[in-house]
Write a protein that holds these residues in place. Structure first.
Motif, PDB file in Angstrom:
ATOM      1  N   GLU A  77       0.844  -1.192   0.000  1.00  0.00           N
ATOM      2  CA  GLU A  77       0.000   0.000   0.000  1.00  0.00           C
ATOM      3  C   GLU A  77       0.879   1.242   0.000  1.00  0.00           C
ATOM      4  N   VAL A  78       0.416   2.262  -0.714  1.00  0.00           N
ATOM      5  CA  VAL A  78       1.119   3.538  -0.753  1.00  0.00           C
ATOM      6  C   VAL A  78       0.075   4.645  -0.638  1.00  0.00           C
ATOM      7  N   SER A  79       0.405   5.701   0.093  1.00  0.00           N
ATOM      8  CA  SER A  79      -0.495   6.849   0.245  1.00  0.00           C
ATOM      9  C   SER A  79      -0.019   7.968  -0.666  1.00  0.00           C
ATOM     10  N   VAL A  80      -0.943   8.539  -1.444  1.00  0.00           N
ATOM     11  CA  VAL A  80      -0.616   9.562  -2.430  1.00  0.00           C
ATOM     12  C   VAL A  80      -1.422  10.819  -2.137  1.00  0.00           C
ATOM     13  N   ASN A  81      -0.755  11.956  -2.218  1.00  0.00           N
ATOM     14  CA  ASN A  81      -1.420  13.244  -2.085  1.00  0.00           C
ATOM     15  C   ASN A  81      -1.941  13.645  -3.471  1.00  0.00           C
ATOM     16  N   PRO A  82      -3.247  13.726  -3.676  1.00  0.00           N
ATOM     17  CA  PRO A  82      -3.808  14.043  -4.999  1.00  0.00           C
ATOM     18  C   PRO A  82      -3.315  15.354  -5.593  1.00  0.00           C
ATOM     19  N   CYS A 102       0.513  13.298 -13.740  1.00  0.00           N
ATOM     20  CA  CYS A 102       0.115  12.553 -14.930  1.00  0.00           C
ATOM     21  C   CYS A 102      -0.199  11.110 -14.562  1.00  0.00           C
ATOM     22  N   LEU A 103      -1.163  10.537 -15.259  1.00  0.00           N
ATOM     23  CA  LEU A 103      -1.485   9.114 -15.135  1.00  0.00           C
ATOM     24  C   LEU A 103      -1.356   8.504 -16.523  1.00  0.00           C
ATOM     25  N   ARG A 104      -0.672   7.370 -16.603  1.00  0.00           N
ATOM     26  CA  ARG A 104      -0.463   6.727 -17.900  1.00  0.00           C
ATOM     27  C   ARG A 104      -0.505   5.209 -17.712  1.00  0.00           C
ATOM     28  N   LEU A 133       4.353  11.843  -9.917  1.00  0.00           N
ATOM     29  CA  LEU A 133       4.147  12.782  -8.816  1.00  0.00           C
ATOM     30  C   LEU A 133       5.191  13.887  -8.858  1.00  0.00           C
ATOM     31  N   GLU A 134       4.749  15.108  -8.564  1.00  0.00           N
ATOM     32  CA  GLU A 134       5.648  16.254  -8.458  1.00  0.00           C
ATOM     33  C   GLU A 134       6.340  16.182  -7.100  1.00  0.00           C
ATOM     34  N   ARG A 135       7.650  16.475  -7.114  1.00  0.00           N
ATOM     35  CA  ARG A 135       8.411  16.435  -5.863  1.00  0.00           C
ATOM     36  C   ARG A 135       9.480  17.517  -5.890  1.00  0.00           C
ATOM     37  N   GLY A 179      10.797  14.634  -9.866  1.00  0.00           N
ATOM     38  CA  GLY A 179       9.542  13.908  -9.743  1.00  0.00           C
ATOM     39  C   GLY A 179       9.807  12.461  -9.370  1.00  0.00           C
ATOM     40  N   ILE A 180       8.746  11.768  -9.141  1.00  0.00           N
ATOM     41  CA  ILE A 180       8.818  10.352  -8.818  1.00  0.00           C
ATOM     42  C   ILE A 180       7.643   9.690  -9.522  1.00  0.00           C
TER      43      ILE A 180
END
Length: 105
Positions: free
Chosen positions: A29-34, A39-41, A70-72, A76-77
Protein backbone atom coordinates in the motif's frame (compact mmCIF):
# COMPACT_ATOMS: atom_id res chain seq x y z
CA UNK A 1 -6.38 14.06 2.17
CA UNK A 2 -4.21 11.11 1.16
CA UNK A 3 -5.46 8.33 -1.11
CA UNK A 4 -4.33 4.74 -0.56
CA UNK A 5 -3.34 2.79 -3.70
CA UNK A 6 -1.67 -0.59 -4.23
CA UNK A 7 1.84 -0.15 -5.59
CA UNK A 8 3.78 -2.76 -7.55
CA UNK A 9 7.27 -2.58 -6.07
CA UNK A 10 10.25 -4.05 -7.92
CA UNK A 11 12.89 -6.01 -6.07
CA UNK A 12 15.76 -7.28 -8.19
CA UNK A 13 17.99 -10.05 -6.99
CA UNK A 14 21.23 -11.60 -8.19
CA UNK A 15 21.83 -15.32 -8.50
CA UNK A 16 24.73 -16.50 -6.33
CA UNK A 17 27.94 -16.85 -8.32
CA UNK A 18 26.57 -15.18 -11.48
CA UNK A 19 25.93 -11.70 -12.79
CA UNK A 20 22.37 -12.71 -13.74
CA UNK A 21 19.72 -10.45 -12.25
CA UNK A 22 16.10 -11.44 -11.92
CA UNK A 23 13.21 -9.10 -11.25
CA UNK A 24 10.77 -9.90 -8.50
CA UNK A 25 7.73 -7.84 -7.59
CA UNK A 26 5.73 -7.33 -4.43
CA UNK A 27 2.53 -5.44 -3.70
CA UNK A 28 2.30 -2.82 -0.98
CA UNK A 29 0.00 0.00 0.00
CA UNK A 30 1.12 3.54 -0.75
CA UNK A 31 -0.50 6.85 0.25
CA UNK A 32 -0.62 9.56 -2.43
CA UNK A 33 -1.42 13.24 -2.08
CA UNK A 34 -3.81 14.04 -5.00
CA UNK A 35 -2.53 17.60 -5.29
CA UNK A 36 0.93 16.26 -6.28
CA UNK A 37 -0.27 14.02 -9.14
CA UNK A 38 0.97 15.33 -12.48
CA UNK A 39 0.12 12.55 -14.93
CA UNK A 40 -1.49 9.11 -15.13
CA UNK A 41 -0.46 6.73 -17.90
CA UNK A 42 -1.25 3.05 -18.54
CA UNK A 43 1.77 0.79 -18.00
CA UNK A 44 1.81 -1.95 -20.65
CA UNK A 45 5.18 -3.28 -19.47
CA UNK A 46 3.72 -4.36 -16.16
CA UNK A 47 0.83 -6.09 -17.94
CA UNK A 48 3.40 -8.15 -19.87
CA UNK A 49 5.20 -8.99 -16.64
CA UNK A 50 1.88 -10.25 -15.26
CA UNK A 51 1.32 -12.59 -18.22
CA UNK A 52 4.91 -13.83 -17.89
CA UNK A 53 4.23 -14.79 -14.26
CA UNK A 54 6.65 -12.30 -12.70
CA UNK A 55 4.09 -10.61 -10.45
CA UNK A 56 2.73 -12.02 -7.17
CA UNK A 57 0.05 -14.71 -7.33
CA UNK A 58 -3.58 -13.76 -6.99
CA UNK A 59 -3.75 -11.07 -9.67
CA UNK A 60 -6.21 -11.61 -12.51
CA UNK A 61 -4.48 -11.87 -15.90
CA UNK A 62 -6.85 -9.15 -17.20
CA UNK A 63 -5.59 -6.69 -14.58
CA UNK A 64 -4.32 -3.35 -15.86
CA UNK A 65 -1.70 -1.07 -14.33
CA UNK A 66 -1.16 2.68 -14.16
CA UNK A 67 2.05 4.68 -13.82
CA UNK A 68 1.40 7.67 -11.53
CA UNK A 69 3.78 10.61 -11.93
CA UNK A 70 4.15 12.78 -8.82
CA UNK A 71 5.65 16.25 -8.46
CA UNK A 72 8.41 16.44 -5.86
CA UNK A 73 9.98 19.87 -5.89
CA UNK A 74 12.66 20.10 -8.56
CA UNK A 75 12.30 16.44 -9.47
CA UNK A 76 9.54 13.91 -9.74
CA UNK A 77 8.82 10.35 -8.82
CA UNK A 78 6.70 7.75 -10.51
CA UNK A 79 4.90 4.71 -9.12
CA UNK A 80 3.22 1.76 -10.79
CA UNK A 81 -0.12 0.97 -9.16
CA UNK A 82 -2.74 -1.72 -9.68
CA UNK A 83 -5.75 -0.54 -11.68
CA UNK A 84 -6.65 0.97 -15.04
CA UNK A 85 -5.99 4.72 -15.44
CA UNK A 86 -9.69 5.56 -15.29
CA UNK A 87 -10.09 3.61 -12.04
CA UNK A 88 -7.04 5.24 -10.46
CA UNK A 89 -8.19 8.70 -11.60
CA UNK A 90 -11.63 8.15 -10.06
CA UNK A 91 -10.12 6.96 -6.78
CA UNK A 92 -7.64 9.83 -6.55
CA UNK A 93 -10.06 12.60 -7.38
CA UNK A 94 -13.36 11.40 -5.90
CA UNK A 95 -12.66 13.02 -2.53
CA UNK A 96 -10.24 15.69 -3.77
CA UNK A 97 -12.80 17.43 -6.01
CA UNK A 98 -15.49 17.27 -3.32
CA UNK A 99 -13.23 19.17 -0.91
CA UNK A 100 -12.49 22.02 -3.32
CA UNK A 101 -14.68 25.05 -2.92
CA UNK A 102 -15.03 28.23 -4.91
CA UNK A 103 -13.91 31.25 -2.91
CA UNK A 104 -16.50 34.01 -2.87
CA UNK A 105 -15.22 37.50 -2.48
Amino acid sequence: MLVVLTEVKERSSTRAGTAERTKQYTLQEVSVNPSHVVCLREDETMSRSLTEGLLPDGLDLRQRFTRVFLERGHSGIDLVVVGAPEQVRAKIYENFEAKRELLRG
